[in-house]
Motif scaffolding. Structure first.
Motif, PDB file in Angstrom:
ATOM      1  N   UNK A  79      43.193  44.977  44.268  1.00 11.87           N
ATOM      2  CA  UNK A  79      43.587  43.580  44.049  1.00 11.87           C
ATOM      3  C   UNK A  79      44.651  43.128  45.045  1.00 11.87           C
ATOM      4  N   UNK A  80      45.342  44.075  45.659  1.00 11.59           N
ATOM      5  CA  UNK A  80      46.486  43.746  46.502  1.00 11.59           C
ATOM      6  C   UNK A  80      46.171  42.825  47.687  1.00 11.59           C
ATOM      7  N   UNK A  81      45.079  43.004  48.428  1.00 10.64           N
ATOM      8  CA  UNK A  81      44.848  42.106  49.566  1.00 10.64           C
ATOM      9  C   UNK A  81      44.786  40.629  49.173  1.00 10.64           C
ATOM     10  N   UNK A  82      44.070  40.306  48.094  1.00 11.03           N
ATOM     11  CA  UNK A  82      43.986  38.911  47.659  1.00 11.03           C
ATOM     12  C   UNK A  82      45.359  38.393  47.250  1.00 11.03           C
ATOM     13  N   UNK A  83      46.101  39.204  46.475  1.00 10.12           N
ATOM     14  CA  UNK A  83      47.428  38.776  46.033  1.00 10.12           C
ATOM     15  C   UNK A  83      48.375  38.604  47.213  1.00 10.12           C
ATOM     16  N   UNK A  84      48.303  39.512  48.160  1.00  8.61           N
ATOM     17  CA  UNK A  84      49.128  39.409  49.357  1.00  8.61           C
ATOM     18  C   UNK A  84      48.846  38.124  50.119  1.00  8.61           C
ATOM     19  N   UNK A  85      47.558  37.852  50.348  1.00  7.05           N
ATOM     20  CA  UNK A  85      47.186  36.686  51.152  1.00  7.05           C
ATOM     21  C   UNK A  85      47.594  35.384  50.478  1.00  7.05           C
ATOM     22  N   UNK A  86      47.347  35.274  49.177  1.00  5.40           N
ATOM     23  CA  UNK A  86      47.640  34.010  48.512  1.00  5.40           C
ATOM     24  C   UNK A  86      49.143  33.787  48.399  1.00  5.40           C
ATOM     25  N   UNK A  87      49.913  34.834  48.104  1.00  6.61           N
ATOM     26  CA  UNK A  87      51.352  34.646  47.934  1.00  6.61           C
ATOM     27  C   UNK A  87      52.024  34.264  49.246  1.00  6.61           C
ATOM     28  N   UNK A  88      51.697  34.970  50.300  1.00  8.40           N
ATOM     29  CA  UNK A  88      52.371  34.697  51.575  1.00  8.40           C
ATOM     30  C   UNK A  88      51.920  33.375  52.171  1.00  8.40           C
ATOM     31  N   UNK A  89      50.613  33.082  52.108  1.00  3.91           N
ATOM     32  CA  UNK A  89      50.128  31.805  52.644  1.00  3.91           C
ATOM     33  C   UNK A  89      50.669  30.634  51.835  1.00  3.91           C
ATOM     34  N   UNK A  90      50.780  30.804  50.499  1.00  5.14           N
ATOM     35  CA  UNK A  90      51.315  29.732  49.655  1.00  5.14           C
ATOM     36  C   UNK A  90      52.776  29.458  49.990  1.00  5.14           C
ATOM     37  N   UNK A 128      37.427  40.169  37.769  1.00  3.77           N
ATOM     38  CA  UNK A 128      36.574  39.683  38.861  1.00  3.77           C
ATOM     39  C   UNK A 128      36.583  38.157  38.922  1.00  3.77           C
ATOM     40  N   UNK A 129      36.690  37.496  37.775  1.00  5.78           N
ATOM     41  CA  UNK A 129      36.750  36.033  37.753  1.00  5.78           C
ATOM     42  C   UNK A 129      38.105  35.529  38.239  1.00  5.78           C
ATOM     43  N   UNK A 130      39.166  36.234  37.904  1.00  8.88           N
ATOM     44  CA  UNK A 130      40.491  35.867  38.409  1.00  8.88           C
ATOM     45  C   UNK A 130      40.546  36.059  39.920  1.00  8.88           C
ATOM     46  N   UNK A 131      39.917  37.103  40.392  1.00  3.72           N
ATOM     47  CA  UNK A 131      39.841  37.330  41.838  1.00  3.72           C
ATOM     48  C   UNK A 131      39.095  36.179  42.514  1.00  3.72           C
ATOM     49  N   UNK A 132      37.981  35.763  41.926  1.00  7.35           N
ATOM     50  CA  UNK A 132      37.215  34.643  42.476  1.00  7.35           C
ATOM     51  C   UNK A 132      38.073  33.386  42.533  1.00  7.35           C
ATOM     52  N   UNK A 149      47.447  28.587  39.931  1.00  4.78           N
ATOM     53  CA  UNK A 149      48.555  29.402  40.422  1.00  4.78           C
ATOM     54  C   UNK A 149      49.172  30.230  39.304  1.00  4.78           C
ATOM     55  N   UNK A 150      49.252  29.672  38.107  1.00  2.00           N
ATOM     56  CA  UNK A 150      49.817  30.430  36.993  1.00  2.00           C
ATOM     57  C   UNK A 150      48.907  31.581  36.588  1.00  2.00           C
ATOM     58  N   UNK A 151      47.598  31.386  36.672  1.00  6.23           N
ATOM     59  CA  UNK A 151      46.675  32.493  36.403  1.00  6.23           C
ATOM     60  C   UNK A 151      46.891  33.617  37.407  1.00  6.23           C
ATOM     61  N   UNK A 152      47.037  33.267  38.676  1.00  5.21           N
ATOM     62  CA  UNK A 152      47.255  34.280  39.704  1.00  5.21           C
ATOM     63  C   UNK A 152      48.619  34.936  39.537  1.00  5.21           C
TER      64      UNK A 152
END
Length: 214
Positions: A43-54, A177-181, A153-156
């Protein structure tokens, strides 16, 4: 290691949730615990990308709005931002303890995801939303509403906290998998070039389907 070893190291309370979900089958529960570790890692790559880009997207917009890179200083005497000002203060204290410079880049990096997601809360509708909606230039107009963005954003944020606190990810509602989507969708709102780039190093979908069924 057998089940008693796992309980000794990871606690019976933590492992008990897995055993209960696996109808008392300790062998299945032990596999589920390992699978949960693999899912957290994936899960880390998605979380990394969204947090830093946000956080960088928000920083750019608020720098433009306040005409300063330390835009949070404009909130010092504004009661609406009392919690955010405290969070910035806490970030500064942590940096000082590590003898690091209090530069805007350092402070931005230190602020947690909850700080950034809080800027989309309802009480900032009339203060920040007009500017912060521009952080998501590719969000469809029908979805580019503050409450829609805030909810996503709160879900993530909640998922991120579960991952970072080593909680179970196998039996969430909505499913992991739905949260990832949803996370990938939000990343696409930031920049449509990011999801294809993420796909090149994102193992969550493959890992999810590899561990099903538990």
């Amino acid at each position: 290691m057998d089940w008693s070893d796992l309980e000794r190291h990871f606690s019976s309370a933590r492992l008990g949730r897995y055993r209960a979900a696996c109808d008392g089958d300790e062998s299945r529960a032990a596999r589920a615990y390992v699978n949960n570790l693999l899912l957290a890692e994936a899960t880390m790559p998605m979380l990394n990308d969204i947090e830093i880009a946000l956080k960088n997207g928000v920083h750019q917009r608020l720098t433009t709005l306040y005409l300063r890179t330390d835009w949070w200083e404009a909130w010092t005497n504004n009661a609406s931002f009392a919690w955010q000002v405290r969070e910035v203060g806490n970030a500064k204290v942590k940096l000082q303890r590590r003898a690091e410079a209090l530069t805007p880049d350092k402070i931005i990096a230190e602020l947690a995801f909850g700080f950034w997601s809080s800027l989309f809360n309802v009480h900032f509708q009339s203060i920040l939303w007009k500017d912060l909606r521009l952080v998501f230039p590719r969000c469809p107009k029908s979805q580019r509403q503050r409450h829609t963005v805030s909810s996503a954003l709160n879900q993530i944020r909640e998922l991120r906290n579960r991952v970072f606190h080593h909680e179970q990810l196998l039996w969430l509602t909505p499913a992991l998998i739905d949260l990832h989507t949803k996370g990938v969708e939000v990343i696409g709102w930031l920049d449509p070039k990011l999801p294809p780039w993420l796909a090149g190093h994102d193992r969550l979908p493959a890992t999810w389907f590899a561990v099903q069924p538990i």
